[in-house]
Design a protein around this motif. Structure first.
Motif, short mmCIF file in Angstrom:
data_model
loop_
_atom_site.label_atom_id
_atom_site.label_comp_id
_atom_site.label_asym_id
_atom_site.label_seq_id
_atom_site.Cartn_x
_atom_site.Cartn_y
_atom_site.Cartn_z
N PHE A 177 -45.11 -30.45 -6.36
CA PHE A 177 -44.17 -31.58 -7.19
C PHE A 177 -45.30 -32.67 -7.96
N LEU A 178 -46.26 -33.01 -7.10
CA LEU A 178 -47.48 -33.96 -7.71
C LEU A 178 -48.01 -33.32 -8.83
N GLY A 179 -48.44 -32.06 -8.45
CA GLY A 179 -49.40 -31.27 -9.29
C GLY A 179 -48.57 -30.85 -10.53
N ILE A 180 -47.46 -30.80 -10.60
CA ILE A 180 -46.65 -30.51 -11.85
C ILE A 180 -46.55 -31.74 -12.44
N MET A 181 -46.15 -33.01 -11.80
CA MET A 181 -46.32 -34.16 -12.59
C MET A 181 -47.58 -34.57 -13.36
N CYS A 182 -48.91 -34.14 -12.77
CA CYS A 182 -50.04 -34.33 -13.17
C CYS A 182 -50.20 -33.36 -14.67
N HIS A 183 -49.74 -32.15 -14.26
CA HIS A 183 -49.93 -31.16 -15.29
C HIS A 183 -49.13 -31.59 -16.54
N VAL A 184 -47.98 -32.12 -16.54
CA VAL A 184 -47.12 -32.29 -17.56
C VAL A 184 -47.85 -33.65 -18.20
N GLY A 185 -48.02 -34.64 -17.29
CA GLY A 185 -48.77 -35.75 -17.93
C GLY A 185 -49.87 -35.44 -18.78
N ILE A 186 -50.75 -34.51 -18.34
CA ILE A 186 -51.84 -34.25 -19.10
C ILE A 186 -51.60 -33.29 -20.39
N ASP A 187 -50.56 -32.68 -20.23
CA ASP A 187 -50.06 -31.74 -21.43
C ASP A 187 -49.48 -32.66 -22.55
N VAL A 188 -48.54 -33.69 -22.22
CA VAL A 188 -47.89 -34.57 -23.26
C VAL A 188 -48.97 -35.55 -23.79
N VAL A 196 -55.36 -10.14 -11.42
CA VAL A 196 -56.68 -9.43 -10.63
C VAL A 196 -57.46 -10.40 -9.93
N LEU A 197 -57.08 -11.61 -10.10
CA LEU A 197 -58.07 -12.61 -9.46
C LEU A 197 -57.25 -13.49 -8.34
N PRO A 198 -57.80 -13.90 -7.46
CA PRO A 198 -57.19 -14.79 -6.37
C PRO A 198 -56.87 -16.00 -7.08
N THR A 199 -55.54 -16.29 -6.90
CA THR A 199 -54.93 -17.52 -7.27
C THR A 199 -55.86 -18.82 -7.57
N ARG A 200 -56.51 -19.01 -6.09
CA ARG A 200 -57.37 -20.10 -6.09
C ARG A 200 -58.39 -20.13 -6.86
N THR A 201 -59.05 -18.86 -6.86
CA THR A 201 -60.15 -18.78 -7.94
C THR A 201 -59.99 -19.28 -9.43
N PHE A 202 -58.95 -18.78 -9.92
CA PHE A 202 -58.51 -18.97 -11.17
C PHE A 202 -57.92 -20.43 -11.35
N PHE A 203 -57.46 -21.03 -10.41
CA PHE A 203 -57.04 -22.42 -10.33
C PHE A 203 -58.09 -23.37 -10.50
N ILE A 204 -59.27 -22.95 -9.65
CA ILE A 204 -60.54 -23.79 -9.59
C ILE A 204 -61.11 -23.84 -11.14
N ILE A 205 -61.22 -22.67 -11.73
CA ILE A 205 -61.94 -22.33 -13.09
C ILE A 205 -61.13 -23.38 -14.20
N VAL A 265 -56.34 -35.10 -13.48
CA VAL A 265 -57.27 -34.11 -13.03
C VAL A 265 -57.88 -34.08 -11.76
N ILE A 266 -58.34 -35.18 -11.47
CA ILE A 266 -58.72 -35.58 -10.06
C ILE A 266 -57.84 -35.05 -8.84
N TYR A 267 -56.53 -35.35 -9.19
CA TYR A 267 -55.42 -35.04 -8.32
C TYR A 267 -55.38 -33.52 -8.02
N LEU A 268 -55.59 -32.57 -9.42
CA LEU A 268 -55.66 -31.21 -9.29
C LEU A 268 -56.66 -30.65 -8.49
N PHE A 269 -57.71 -31.25 -8.47
CA PHE A 269 -58.82 -31.05 -7.60
C PHE A 269 -58.46 -31.02 -6.11
N THR A 270 -57.73 -31.97 -5.65
CA THR A 270 -57.24 -32.17 -4.45
C THR A 270 -56.21 -31.06 -4.06
N TYR A 271 -55.55 -30.40 -4.81
CA TYR A 271 -54.37 -29.48 -4.67
C TYR A 271 -55.08 -27.99 -4.33
#
Length: 394
Positions: free
Chosen positions: A223-234, A279-288, A380-386
């Motif tokens: 939930f918090l990750g999506i808050m940060c995603h849309v905040g950065i998006d908008v 084709v990639l682990p979700t975690r790897t693609f998320f980090i990139i 963005v900093i929060y997404l690193f913690t996710y």
């Protein structure tokens, strides 16, 4: 996949396109600001107002789906969205735009809550993240077309319409009508699988039971990750043109390309992400993705050259393109028996689109657009913690 499911794909993807109408709020708020002579903090009320309604309507929509079904809820959302696009064709004063953007937010809250579970029930649960990502790709097409349509309307003489940049609303109004009609006539068998009803206790009991799901760590953190995603998006959608105007002296019509550039790379990210997530682990693609966003924040904060700012906008566009799908799928698959309610909670996270622009507006009025970028950097900093939530995700 059954023949019925294959036939349903076209109207469902057109619904994703209609979902992208909400992203017109970024460029539209800039034109409204110019037309009415508003400050940043006042103009940012418009995108904030759109996403405020996600806080109010998302969880009740999850409950509504249990009563009237997912398809009917999506049809209701399309009706509200179409109405929101019709209103600005009669004027663009402050009150009219407030009503329009409010209805746009309400319709989009209903749609985002109900459309994702409807797709899951039609297409099945396999590769859900990649399926939702493809839907986000279709949504992004509407998002990056919006600035071009607004620029076209603002710079061309259109005697038959007379709506200047608001011709954008007229075009999307017609597409919304088409999406509604196609979904209406398409038969869809809603297989809710293991979906269990919320415990009895009336509306408040149902709401309480929904919010208790936030006690599950993966649901809360997603939930918090999506808050940060849309905040950065908008935030990027709204602020990128202002950065170009502030540092490069561009006019609004020229700087509007920044919003399109963001959505072009977000579209590319969604399209390629649907492949990489297979084709990639979700975690790897998320980090990139998050590393790209971090580099972007650095470029937007200190950049004074066009190439640097454009590169930074492209990086955040690509990096932020798959965050929603990953967080949403992680939460949805963690509680398959509560998908409607979890979907409502996740879409409520789009309330981040209210909080971030408001804070960014005050920060930019105080210290310039670098202040707005600093607010986005917190997300963005929060997404690193996710990242640690994705150790076992695939």
């Amino acid at each position: 996949m059954s023949k019925t499911s294959k036939l349903a794909i076209i109207p469902l993807m057109l619904c994703f396109f209609a979902m992208g109408f909400v992203d017109l709020v970024g460029i539209a708020s800039n034109y409204v600001k110019a037309d009415l002579g508003l400050t940043d903090s006042t103009a940012n009320i418009f995108p904030s107002l759109v996403f405020f309604w996600f806080l109010i309507f998302s969880v009740p929509t999850g409950m509504l789906m249990n009563k009237i079904g997912r398809k009917n809820t999506v049809l209701l959302s399309l009706g509200v969205t179409v109405l929101s696009l019709l209103i600005p064709l009669f004027g663009n004063n402050f009150a009219i735009m407030l009503v329009s953007f409010s209805l746009l937010g309400i319709g989009n809250a209903l749609m985002q809550t109900s459309l994702n579970p409807l797709v899951a029930s039609v297409l099945g649960g396999e590769n859900l993240a990649s399926t939702l990502t493809f839907g986000q790709f279709v949504k992004a097409i509407a998002s990056f077309l919006a600035p071009y349509l607004a620029m076209w309307g603002a710079t061309q003489v259109i005697p038959s319409f007379g709506y200047d940049w608001r011709v954008l609303f007229a075009i999307y109004f017609l597409v919304g009508i088409l999406a509604t009609a196609l979904l209406w006539v398409t038969p869809i068998n809603e297989d809710t699988g293991n979906q269990k009803p919320i415990p009895s206790g009336g509306v408040w009991g149902g709401l309480s039971a929904c919010f208790k799901l936030l006690g599950t760590p993966v649901v809360l953190l997603s939930f918090l990750g999506i808050m940060c995603h849309v905040g950065i998006d908008v935030g990027t959608n709204t602020t990128a043109p202002k950065i170009l105007m502030e540092r490069l002296g561009m006019t609004l019509n020229d700087a509007a390309f920044a919003t399109s550039l963001y959505f072009i790379f977000r579209t590319i990210g969604c399209l390629t992400g649907s492949f990489f997530l297979r084709v990639l682990p979700t975690r790897t693609f998320f980090i990139i993705s998050v590393v790209m966003m971090a580099l972007s924040m650095c470029g937007l904060f200190v950049g004074t050259e066009k190439w640097m700012l454009y590169t930074a906008i492209a990086l955040v566009g690509y990096g932020n393109s798959n965050i929603f799908s990953i967080c949403f799928a992680q939460a949805l698959t963690s509680m398959p028996e509560k998908q409607n309610e979890v979907s409502g909670l996740m879409i409520m996270g789009l309330f981040g689109g209210t909080i971030f622009p408001l804070l960014m507006g005050f920060a930019s009025d105080a210290v310039g657009q670098a202040g707005a970028v600093a607010v986005m950097a917190i997300g963005v900093i929060y997404l690193f913690t996710y990242i640690k939530q994705l150790k076992t995700a695939r």
